[in-house]
Design a protein around this motif. Structure first.
Motif, short mmCIF file in Angstrom:
data_model
loop_
_atom_site.label_atom_id
_atom_site.label_comp_id
_atom_site.label_asym_id
_atom_site.label_seq_id
_atom_site.Cartn_x
_atom_site.Cartn_y
_atom_site.Cartn_z
N HIS A 58 1.06 -9.15 -9.64
CA HIS A 58 1.22 -8.40 -8.57
C HIS A 58 2.55 -7.76 -8.50
CE1 HIS A 58 2.63 -12.56 -7.57
NE2 HIS A 58 3.51 -12.01 -6.91
N PRO A 59 3.03 -6.76 -7.91
CA PRO A 59 4.08 -5.92 -7.63
C PRO A 59 5.15 -6.87 -7.09
CG PRO A 59 2.56 -4.58 -6.49
CD PRO A 59 1.88 -5.98 -6.76
N ARG A 60 6.45 -6.90 -7.69
CA ARG A 60 7.40 -7.37 -7.43
C ARG A 60 8.03 -7.04 -6.03
NH1 ARG A 60 11.47 -8.82 -12.07
NH2 ARG A 60 12.26 -10.16 -10.55
N ARG A 76 0.85 -1.20 -0.23
CA ARG A 76 0.08 -0.02 0.00
C ARG A 76 0.98 1.17 0.00
NH1 ARG A 76 -3.02 -2.83 3.79
NH2 ARG A 76 -2.11 -1.91 5.65
N THR A 77 1.94 1.58 0.89
CA THR A 77 2.75 2.36 0.93
C THR A 77 3.39 2.72 -0.41
OG1 THR A 77 3.19 2.02 3.35
CG2 THR A 77 4.92 3.19 2.01
N LEU A 78 4.05 1.65 -1.15
CA LEU A 78 4.68 1.71 -2.30
C LEU A 78 3.73 2.50 -3.39
CD1 LEU A 78 6.93 -1.33 -2.22
CD2 LEU A 78 7.60 1.03 -1.76
N ARG A 79 2.48 1.83 -3.34
CA ARG A 79 1.49 2.42 -4.37
C ARG A 79 1.39 3.66 -4.24
NH1 ARG A 79 -1.33 -1.79 -7.11
NH2 ARG A 79 -0.98 -3.68 -6.07
N ARG A 80 0.95 4.37 -2.65
CA ARG A 80 0.64 5.51 -2.48
C ARG A 80 1.85 6.42 -2.87
NH1 ARG A 80 -1.77 4.23 3.41
NH2 ARG A 80 -3.68 3.36 2.69
N ALA A 81 3.31 6.17 -2.98
CA ALA A 81 4.15 6.62 -3.15
C ALA A 81 4.40 7.03 -4.64
CB ALA A 81 5.44 6.30 -2.73
N GLY A 82 3.53 6.32 -5.39
CA GLY A 82 3.58 6.45 -6.86
C GLY A 82 4.75 6.17 -7.63
#
Length: 240
Positions: free
Chosen positions: A47-49, A29-35
Motif C-alpha cells: 500500500h502507498p507509504r 484517493r487524492t494522491l492517486r488522482r494527482a498522478g
C-alpha cells in the motif's frame, strides 16, 4: 531511495466530522488522482507509504496538520503541490509542501506538543468565572482524569499534560455589543508518551458545559534535529 515529502494542510468544514481513518483514505484517493509516483510498502499487500501525524479529534478543525508521503522517483515539492491542489476535496487545503530527510525518525515519534483554540460565544459562558476556574486548575500539581474512547478507558494526569493555557476575549465583528463577543481558550498540550492528554478532557476538567462554536488544532510541534536537517537542506536535493 524514495523521496520523503512533508505536506502541511488544513482540514475544515464538514471534514471536521470525518474520522482519522477516513481522512487517510481521502488523502490516498487524492494522491492517486494527482498522478504522483507513490512509493509502496513491501509484502503480500503493498500500500502507498503515507503517514499522518496525531489523529485530529472528530469535531475539531486543523490549521497545520502534518502528513509524510514517499515518492519514487523524486519530484520537486512545488510540482507535488501543484498536482495535488486541483484534486483536493472540499475541506482540505495545502499550506505547504517540503522535502525532508528520508532518514529522519517517523513523524509520529517526532511529535511533542499540540496547540488548540476553543472558542465560545460570550453569552454562553461567564468569562470571570472561567478565568477563576482556569487559575485554580493551573495551580494544581496533578489531577487524575478518566478518558473514555468507546468501551475503553484510561486514567491520565490531566494537569501534567497541560503545558500552557490562557483565556482571552475578542470583540464581536461590526462593533456589536460586548455580550456578543467571543471567549477563547488556548491550550498547548503535551504529546509525550505517558503525558499526553486530550483537549476535550481539559475542557471537561474546567467544568465547561457550554458548547463551543469552534474547536481548532492550530499547530503540531515537532522535535527537530535542526543542525543535521539544516545541513541537509543546505546541500539541496533539487537544483534551482
Amino acid at each position: 531511495m524514495p523521496q520523503r515529502v512533508r505536506v502541511v494542510f488544513r482540514k475544515r468544514g464538514v471534514l471536521q466530522w470525518v474520522s482519522h481513518l477516513d481522512t487517510m483514505r481521502a488523502w490516498e484517493r487524492t494522491l492517486r488522482r494527482a498522478g504522483l509516483p507513490l512509493a509502496y510498502t513491501q509484502g503480500f499487500s503493498p500500500h502507498p507509504r503515507i503517514a499522518l501525524a496525531a489523529p485530529l479529534p472528530v469535531g475539531f478543525e486543523g490549521e497545520r496538520e502534518l502528513m509524510d508521503v514517499w515518492l519514487d522517483p523524486a519530484l520537486d515539492p512545488a510540482l507535488v503541490q501543484g498536482r495535488i491542489e486541483p484534486k483536493l476535496p472540499p475541506g482540505l487545503e495545502i499550506v505547504e509542501v517540503e522535502e525532508v530527510a528520508e532518514r529522519l525518525p517517523s513523524l509520529q515519534s517526532l511529535l511533542r506538543t499540540a496547540c488548540y483554540r476553543v472558542s465560545y460565544h460570550r453569552a454562553a459562558v461567564d468569562p470571570s468565572a472561567l478565568e477563576a476556574r482556569l487559575a485554580d486548575f493551573l495551580a494544581l500539581e496533578s489531577l487524575s482524569w478518566e478518558e473514555r474512547r468507546g468501551d475503553k478507558s484510561r486514567t491520565v494526569d490531566v494537569r501534567e499534560g497541560v503545558l500552557e493555557a490562557a483565556l482571552s476575549t475578542e470583540s464581536a465583528p461590526g462593533g456589536r455589543s460586548e455580550r456578543e463577543g467571543i471567549v477563547v481558550l488556548t491550550l498547548r498540550l503535551s504529546l509525550d508518551e505517558g503525558r499526553g492528554v486530550r483537549a476535550q478532557s481539559v475542557v471537561e476538567a474546567l467544568g465547561l458545559e457550554a458548547e463551543p462554536f469552534s474547536m481548532v488544532r492550530t499547530e503540531l510541534e515537532l522535535e527537530r534535529p535542526r543542525i543535521a536537517l539544516g545541513a541537509w537542506r543546505a546541500r539541496g536535493r533539487h537544483e534551482e
